[in-house]
Design a protein around this motif. Structure first.
Motif, mmCIF file in Angstrom:
data_model
loop_
_atom_site.group_PDB
_atom_site.id
_atom_site.type_symbol
_atom_site.label_atom_id
_atom_site.label_comp_id
_atom_site.label_asym_id
_atom_site.label_seq_id
_atom_site.Cartn_x
_atom_site.Cartn_y
_atom_site.Cartn_z
ATOM 1 N N LEU A 47 0.804 -1.153 0.078
ATOM 2 C CA LEU A 47 -0.103 0.368 0.197
ATOM 3 C C LEU A 47 1.153 1.082 -0.143
ATOM 4 O O LEU A 47 1.613 1.221 0.908
ATOM 5 C CB LEU A 47 -0.975 -0.083 1.086
ATOM 6 C CG LEU A 47 -1.859 0.591 1.410
ATOM 7 C CD1 LEU A 47 -3.017 1.210 0.104
ATOM 8 C CD2 LEU A 47 -2.176 0.727 2.577
ATOM 9 N N LEU A 48 0.869 2.102 -0.908
ATOM 10 C CA LEU A 48 1.545 2.789 -1.234
ATOM 11 C C LEU A 48 0.854 4.663 -0.634
ATOM 12 O O LEU A 48 0.559 4.260 -0.556
ATOM 13 C CB LEU A 48 1.712 3.250 -2.358
ATOM 14 C CG LEU A 48 2.718 2.272 -3.446
ATOM 15 C CD1 LEU A 48 3.129 2.184 -4.802
ATOM 16 C CD2 LEU A 48 3.600 1.600 -2.738
ATOM 17 N N ASP A 49 1.647 5.568 -0.211
ATOM 18 C CA ASP A 49 1.241 6.162 0.948
ATOM 19 C C ASP A 49 0.421 7.417 -0.190
ATOM 20 O O ASP A 49 0.287 8.396 0.531
ATOM 21 C CB ASP A 49 2.895 7.597 0.862
ATOM 22 C CG ASP A 49 3.511 6.863 1.622
ATOM 23 O OD1 ASP A 49 3.104 6.063 2.499
ATOM 24 O OD2 ASP A 49 4.570 7.183 1.777
ATOM 25 N N ASP A 50 -0.057 7.463 -1.756
ATOM 26 C CA ASP A 50 -1.117 7.828 -2.669
ATOM 27 C C ASP A 50 -2.180 6.973 -2.387
ATOM 28 O O ASP A 50 -3.273 7.680 -3.256
ATOM 29 C CB ASP A 50 -0.795 7.821 -4.023
ATOM 30 C CG ASP A 50 0.051 6.743 -4.698
ATOM 31 O OD1 ASP A 50 -0.323 5.771 -3.812
ATOM 32 O OD2 ASP A 50 -0.082 7.270 -5.359
ATOM 33 N N GLY A 51 -2.224 6.371 -1.702
ATOM 34 C CA GLY A 51 -3.209 5.376 -1.090
ATOM 35 C C GLY A 51 -3.789 4.294 -2.269
ATOM 36 O O GLY A 51 -4.466 3.505 -2.657
ATOM 37 N N SER A 52 -2.654 4.209 -3.418
ATOM 38 C CA SER A 52 -2.810 3.161 -4.217
ATOM 39 C C SER A 52 -2.550 1.690 -4.517
ATOM 40 O O SER A 52 -1.396 1.698 -3.128
ATOM 41 C CB SER A 52 -2.286 3.618 -5.566
ATOM 42 O OG SER A 52 -0.612 3.782 -5.659
ATOM 43 N N LEU A 53 -2.606 0.855 -4.679
ATOM 44 C CA LEU A 53 -2.309 -0.544 -3.907
ATOM 45 C C LEU A 53 -1.173 -1.197 -5.918
ATOM 46 O O LEU A 53 -2.321 -0.919 -7.038
ATOM 47 C CB LEU A 53 -3.321 -1.644 -3.497
ATOM 48 C CG LEU A 53 -3.690 -2.730 -3.255
ATOM 49 C CD1 LEU A 53 -2.572 -2.408 -2.101
ATOM 50 C CD2 LEU A 53 -4.668 -3.355 -3.054
ATOM 51 N N VAL A 54 -0.045 -1.796 -4.992
ATOM 52 C CA VAL A 54 0.511 -3.332 -6.182
ATOM 53 C C VAL A 54 0.064 -4.309 -5.701
ATOM 54 O O VAL A 54 0.387 -4.404 -4.505
ATOM 55 C CB VAL A 54 1.808 -2.318 -5.567
ATOM 56 C CG1 VAL A 54 2.920 -2.814 -7.150
ATOM 57 C CG2 VAL A 54 2.393 -1.262 -6.154
ATOM 58 N N LEU A 55 0.242 -4.971 -6.145
ATOM 59 C CA LEU A 55 -0.738 -6.114 -5.829
ATOM 60 C C LEU A 55 0.125 -7.496 -6.806
ATOM 61 O O LEU A 55 -0.417 -7.351 -8.230
ATOM 62 C CB LEU A 55 -1.505 -6.123 -5.392
ATOM 63 C CG LEU A 55 -2.890 -6.963 -6.013
ATOM 64 C CD1 LEU A 55 -4.224 -7.315 -5.612
ATOM 65 C CD2 LEU A 55 -3.628 -5.622 -6.897
ATOM 66 N N VAL A 56 -0.147 -8.416 -6.342
ATOM 67 C CA VAL A 56 0.258 -9.641 -7.252
ATOM 68 C C VAL A 56 -1.159 -10.528 -7.304
ATOM 69 O O VAL A 56 -2.058 -11.059 -6.577
ATOM 70 C CB VAL A 56 1.867 -11.276 -6.710
ATOM 71 C CG1 VAL A 56 2.033 -12.381 -7.481
ATOM 72 C CG2 VAL A 56 2.594 -10.018 -6.673
ATOM 73 N N GLY A 57 -1.990 -11.180 -8.313
ATOM 74 C CA GLY A 57 -3.046 -11.709 -8.509
ATOM 75 C C GLY A 57 -3.225 -12.900 -9.783
ATOM 76 O O GLY A 57 -2.420 -12.030 -10.551
ATOM 77 N N HIS A 58 -3.654 -13.526 -9.356
ATOM 78 C CA HIS A 58 -4.414 -14.068 -10.334
ATOM 79 C C HIS A 58 -6.139 -13.765 -11.459
ATOM 80 O O HIS A 58 -6.189 -13.387 -10.355
ATOM 81 C CB HIS A 58 -4.605 -15.909 -10.489
ATOM 82 C CG HIS A 58 -3.638 -16.564 -9.250
ATOM 83 N ND1 HIS A 58 -2.727 -16.766 -8.550
ATOM 84 C CD2 HIS A 58 -2.933 -17.614 -10.361
ATOM 85 C CE1 HIS A 58 -1.970 -17.319 -8.732
ATOM 86 N NE2 HIS A 58 -2.039 -18.107 -9.225
#
Length: 201
Positions: free
Chosen positions: A109-120
């Motif tokens: 969870l980044l400080d700008d509220g965006s999300l980086v994630l691994v997902g199927h």
């Protein structure tokens, strides 16, 4: 942000606010975020709290397993209730007619509220695993198991752990092929250039 086990061996997630104004730290506030067995605002019953992340604004992201057997990620902006951020069937950005599947992996969870994630994710023609950047303006697919490893003829086999520093991200991957000889790789990319696939570090 921390996880604890209660007397019934259920996992609970708490957010502690510490006050350092008097020298020695003092617990100013303790807020329960989520606990196994809780029912969320969208009606899902939590079977297990699995992982969590806190950014510098006090926003919290939580990955859970529901009693329906699906993983979901919930997001709570500072002081606000949890809301579903990623769930089965949601559109997968950067993938034509793509949808998120029920299995989600590591996330930041980044400080700008965006999300980086691994997902199927899946389409009507194939299923794969991807690294995504989700933000209010939409999102992008950064890497996928359908991609070829740079300077190689092998495809990415599995995406693993990830880390984000400023706009730079790194993520673990394996090469697709002989399972007894799969090398582990670290790929590096830039969130500001989602159209450029990451390189081998």
């Amino acid at each position: 942000l921390f996880q604890v086990y209660d007397r019934n061996k259920a996992t609970a997630l708490y957010l502690a606010d510490l006050d350092f104004s008097a020298g020695a730290p003092r617990l100013a506030q303790l807020q329960k975020i989520l606990r196994d067995g809780d029912t969320t605002a969208d009606g899902e019953v939590i079977q297990r709290v699995e992982a969590c992340c806190l950014n510098n604004r006090g926003d919290v992201a939580v990955r859970v397993m529901t009693t329906k057997g699906f993983q979901r990620i919930y997001l709570a902006l500072a002081g606000q209730p949890l809301n579903p951020e990623v769930k089965f069937g949601d559109s997968a950005p950067g993938v034509e007619n793509g949808r998120f599947a029920q299995s989600l992996g590591d996330f930041e969870l980044l400080d700008d509220g965006s999300l980086v994630l691994v997902g199927h994710y899946y389409t009507s023609k194939y299923a794969a695993q991807g690294l995504f950047h989700l933000h209010p303006a939409g999102g992008s697919l950064l890497s996928s198991t359908r991609d070829t490893i740079p300077n190689s003829t092998s495809r990415i086999g599995v995406l693993g752990l990830l880390d984000v520093r400023d706009s730079t991200y790194t993520h673990q991957a394996t090469a697709h092929g002989n399972v007894n000889a799969n090398p582990t790789l670290v790929l590096l990319g830039d969130l500001r250039e989602p159209q450029v696939r990451p390189r081998v570090l």
